[in-house]
Design a protein around this motif. Structure first.
Motif, PDB file in Angstrom:
ATOM      1  N   LEU A  50      11.545 -22.958   2.054  1.00 49.78           N
ATOM      2  CA  LEU A  50      12.443 -21.830   1.786  1.00 49.78           C
ATOM      3  C   LEU A  50      11.807 -20.826   0.837  1.00 49.78           C
ATOM      4  CD1 LEU A  50      15.865 -23.654   1.461  1.00 49.78           C
ATOM      5  CD2 LEU A  50      15.073 -22.234   3.358  1.00 49.78           C
ATOM      6  N   VAL A  51      11.131 -21.311  -0.181  1.00 49.49           N
ATOM      7  CA  VAL A  51      10.494 -20.414  -1.147  1.00 49.49           C
ATOM      8  C   VAL A  51       9.321 -19.689  -0.498  1.00 49.49           C
ATOM      9  CG1 VAL A  51       9.143 -20.356  -3.277  1.00 49.49           C
ATOM     10  CG2 VAL A  51      11.256 -21.653  -3.178  1.00 49.49           C
ATOM     11  N   ALA A  52       8.512 -20.398   0.274  1.00 45.90           N
ATOM     12  CA  ALA A  52       7.352 -19.779   0.921  1.00 45.90           C
ATOM     13  C   ALA A  52       7.794 -18.733   1.944  1.00 45.90           C
ATOM     14  CB  ALA A  52       6.498 -20.845   1.590  1.00 45.90           C
ATOM     15  N   ARG A  53       8.848 -19.031   2.696  1.00 44.32           N
ATOM     16  CA  ARG A  53       9.336 -18.072   3.681  1.00 44.32           C
ATOM     17  C   ARG A  53       9.904 -16.839   2.987  1.00 44.32           C
ATOM     18  NH1 ARG A  53      14.154 -19.641   7.602  1.00 44.32           N
ATOM     19  NH2 ARG A  53      14.911 -20.192   5.555  1.00 44.32           N
ATOM     20  N   GLU A  54      10.584 -17.040   1.879  1.00 47.21           N
ATOM     21  CA  GLU A  54      11.164 -15.922   1.147  1.00 47.21           C
ATOM     22  C   GLU A  54      10.066 -14.999   0.607  1.00 47.21           C
ATOM     23  OE1 GLU A  54      13.404 -15.626  -3.010  1.00 47.21           O
ATOM     24  OE2 GLU A  54      14.511 -16.770  -1.512  1.00 47.21           O
ATOM     25  N   ASP A  55       8.993 -15.574   0.084  1.00 46.74           N
ATOM     26  CA  ASP A  55       7.895 -14.761  -0.439  1.00 46.74           C
ATOM     27  C   ASP A  55       7.237 -13.941   0.658  1.00 46.74           C
ATOM     28  OD1 ASP A  55       8.349 -15.693  -2.962  1.00 46.74           O
ATOM     29  OD2 ASP A  55       6.751 -17.186  -2.923  1.00 46.74           O
ATOM     30  N   ASN A  56       7.059 -14.508   1.835  1.00 51.28           N
ATOM     31  CA  ASN A  56       6.423 -13.783   2.936  1.00 51.28           C
ATOM     32  C   ASN A  56       7.275 -12.611   3.388  1.00 51.28           C
ATOM     33  OD1 ASN A  56       4.216 -15.421   2.942  1.00 51.28           O
ATOM     34  ND2 ASN A  56       4.967 -16.758   4.559  1.00 51.28           N
ATOM     35  N   GLN A  57       8.584 -12.768   3.385  1.00 48.96           N
ATOM     36  CA  GLN A  57       9.451 -11.671   3.802  1.00 48.96           C
ATOM     37  C   GLN A  57       9.312 -10.488   2.852  1.00 48.96           C
ATOM     38  OE1 GLN A  57      13.304 -13.435   3.995  1.00 48.96           O
ATOM     39  NE2 GLN A  57      12.953 -14.367   5.993  1.00 48.96           N
ATOM     40  N   HIS A  58       9.210 -10.769   1.563  1.00 48.08           N
ATOM     41  CA  HIS A  58       9.068  -9.680   0.603  1.00 48.08           C
ATOM     42  C   HIS A  58       7.724  -8.970   0.783  1.00 48.08           C
ATOM     43  CE1 HIS A  58      12.762 -10.512  -1.440  1.00 48.08           C
ATOM     44  NE2 HIS A  58      12.394 -11.755  -1.730  1.00 48.08           N
ATOM     45  N   CYS A  59       6.688  -9.725   1.023  1.00 52.92           N
ATOM     46  CA  CYS A  59       5.371  -9.116   1.208  1.00 52.92           C
ATOM     47  C   CYS A  59       5.338  -8.275   2.480  1.00 52.92           C
ATOM     48  CB  CYS A  59       4.290 -10.192   1.268  1.00 52.92           C
ATOM     49  SG  CYS A  59       4.039 -11.041  -0.307  1.00 52.92           S
ATOM     50  N   ASP A  60       5.940  -8.764   3.545  1.00 49.11           N
ATOM     51  CA  ASP A  60       5.968  -8.006   4.784  1.00 49.11           C
ATOM     52  C   ASP A  60       6.755  -6.710   4.622  1.00 49.11           C
ATOM     53  OD1 ASP A  60       4.487  -9.969   5.990  1.00 49.11           O
ATOM     54  OD2 ASP A  60       6.229 -10.950   6.929  1.00 49.11           O
ATOM     55  N   SER A  61       7.837  -6.766   3.875  1.00 45.31           N
ATOM     56  CA  SER A  61       8.630  -5.550   3.695  1.00 45.31           C
ATOM     57  C   SER A  61       7.885  -4.532   2.830  1.00 45.31           C
ATOM     58  CB  SER A  61       9.988  -5.876   3.074  1.00 45.31           C
ATOM     59  OG  SER A  61       9.833  -6.334   1.745  1.00 45.31           O
ATOM     60  N   LEU A  62       7.064  -4.984   1.899  1.00 52.48           N
ATOM     61  CA  LEU A  62       6.287  -4.044   1.088  1.00 52.48           C
ATOM     62  C   LEU A  62       5.230  -3.339   1.928  1.00 52.48           C
ATOM     63  CD1 LEU A  62       5.695  -6.019  -2.212  1.00 52.48           C
ATOM     64  CD2 LEU A  62       7.137  -4.012  -1.882  1.00 52.48           C
ATOM     65  N   GLN A  63       4.606  -4.038   2.844  1.00 53.27           N
ATOM     66  CA  GLN A  63       3.565  -3.434   3.659  1.00 53.27           C
ATOM     67  C   GLN A  63       4.127  -2.406   4.625  1.00 53.27           C
ATOM     68  OE1 GLN A  63       1.516  -6.648   5.520  1.00 53.27           O
ATOM     69  NE2 GLN A  63       0.464  -7.270   3.661  1.00 53.27           N
ATOM     70  N   SER A  64       5.379  -2.552   5.006  1.00 54.88           N
ATOM     71  CA  SER A  64       5.945  -1.625   5.977  1.00 54.88           C
ATOM     72  C   SER A  64       6.546  -0.384   5.328  1.00 54.88           C
ATOM     73  CB  SER A  64       7.007  -2.334   6.812  1.00 54.88           C
ATOM     74  OG  SER A  64       8.095  -2.701   5.988  1.00 54.88           O
ATOM     75  N   GLU A  65       6.661  -0.340   4.033  1.00 49.41           N
ATOM     76  CA  GLU A  65       7.270   0.814   3.371  1.00 49.41           C
ATOM     77  C   GLU A  65       6.259   1.953   3.257  1.00 49.41           C
ATOM     78  OE1 GLU A  65       9.089  -0.184  -0.313  1.00 49.41           O
ATOM     79  OE2 GLU A  65      10.284  -1.783   0.564  1.00 49.41           O
ATOM     80  N   THR A  66       6.624   3.079   3.760  1.00 49.91           N
ATOM     81  CA  THR A  66       5.718   4.240   3.707  1.00 49.91           C
ATOM     82  C   THR A  66       5.620   4.807   2.293  1.00 49.91           C
ATOM     83  OG1 THR A  66       7.542   5.673   4.367  1.00 49.91           O
ATOM     84  CG2 THR A  66       6.129   4.822   6.114  1.00 49.91           C
ATOM     85  N   ASP A  67       6.673   4.653   1.500  1.00 46.96           N
ATOM     86  CA  ASP A  67       6.617   5.137   0.113  1.00 46.96           C
ATOM     87  C   ASP A  67       5.548   4.410  -0.685  1.00 46.96           C
ATOM     88  OD1 ASP A  67       8.725   6.846   0.622  1.00 46.96           O
ATOM     89  OD2 ASP A  67      10.238   5.460  -0.157  1.00 46.96           O
ATOM     90  N   LEU A  68       5.439   3.121  -0.464  1.00 46.69           N
ATOM     91  CA  LEU A  68       4.433   2.343  -1.167  1.00 46.69           C
ATOM     92  C   LEU A  68       3.035   2.774  -0.730  1.00 46.69           C
ATOM     93  CD1 LEU A  68       3.743  -0.009  -3.087  1.00 46.69           C
ATOM     94  CD2 LEU A  68       3.801  -1.489  -1.089  1.00 46.69           C
ATOM     95  N   GLN A  69       2.864   2.975   0.542  1.00 48.41           N
ATOM     96  CA  GLN A  69       1.562   3.392   1.059  1.00 48.41           C
ATOM     97  C   GLN A  69       1.167   4.759   0.508  1.00 48.41           C
ATOM     98  OE1 GLN A  69       1.743   3.242   5.305  1.00 48.41           O
ATOM     99  NE2 GLN A  69       2.079   1.036   5.373  1.00 48.41           N
ATOM    100  N   SER A  70       2.120   5.676   0.451  1.00 41.82           N
ATOM    101  CA  SER A  70       1.784   7.008  -0.039  1.00 41.82           C
ATOM    102  C   SER A  70       1.537   7.007  -1.545  1.00 41.82           C
ATOM    103  CB  SER A  70       2.882   8.000   0.329  1.00 41.82           C
ATOM    104  OG  SER A  70       4.101   7.657  -0.313  1.00 41.82           O
ATOM    105  N   SER A  71       2.243   6.163  -2.305  1.00 40.51           N
ATOM    106  CA  SER A  71       2.055   6.145  -3.751  1.00 40.51           C
ATOM    107  C   SER A  71       0.728   5.485  -4.130  1.00 40.51           C
ATOM    108  CB  SER A  71       3.214   5.441  -4.444  1.00 40.51           C
ATOM    109  OG  SER A  71       3.228   4.081  -4.090  1.00 40.51           O
ATOM    110  N   LEU A  72       0.276   4.530  -3.342  1.00 44.00           N
ATOM    111  CA  LEU A  72      -0.998   3.897  -3.642  1.00 44.00           C
ATOM    112  C   LEU A  72      -2.173   4.711  -3.121  1.00 44.00           C
ATOM    113  CD1 LEU A  72      -0.195   0.148  -2.923  1.00 44.00           C
ATOM    114  CD2 LEU A  72      -0.509   1.249  -5.128  1.00 44.00           C
ATOM    115  N   GLY A  73      -1.959   5.516  -2.147  1.00 46.62           N
ATOM    116  CA  GLY A  73      -3.011   6.366  -1.619  1.00 46.62           C
ATOM    117  C   GLY A  73      -4.147   5.561  -1.042  1.00 46.62           C
ATOM    118  N   GLY A  74      -5.382   5.858  -1.465  1.00 46.91           N
ATOM    119  CA  GLY A  74      -6.552   5.189  -0.938  1.00 46.91           C
ATOM    120  C   GLY A  74      -6.672   3.746  -1.383  1.00 46.91           C
TER     121      GLY A  74
END
Length: 63
Positions: A37-61
């Motif tokens: 349950l803990v491992a699955r929960e962590d993966n969901q958070h990581c996947d949602s961070l990668q799909s956010e365009t705001d995060l991608q634009s704020s980190l830039g290169g």
């Protein structure tokens, strides 16, 4: 002194062994479910961070 008392016999160890084995299985099963349950929960958070365009634009290169 009372000589009518029967001698004590050794108790079989099998019931204690079965109880200890059952307790170990319950603990291992609970740990495996908790870890899953803990491992699955962590993966969901990581996947949602990668799909956010705001995060991608704020980190830039650095992304």
């Amino acid at each position: 002194m009372n000589h009518n008392t029967p001698p004590q016999t050794a108790r079989p160890r099998r019931p204690r062994f079965l109880a200890a084995a059952a307790a170990a299985l319950v603990l291992l099963g609970g740990g495996a479910v908790g870890y899953t349950l803990v491992a699955r929960e962590d993966n969901q958070h990581c996947d949602s961070l990668q799909s956010e365009t705001d995060l991608q634009s704020s980190l830039g290169g650095a992304y």
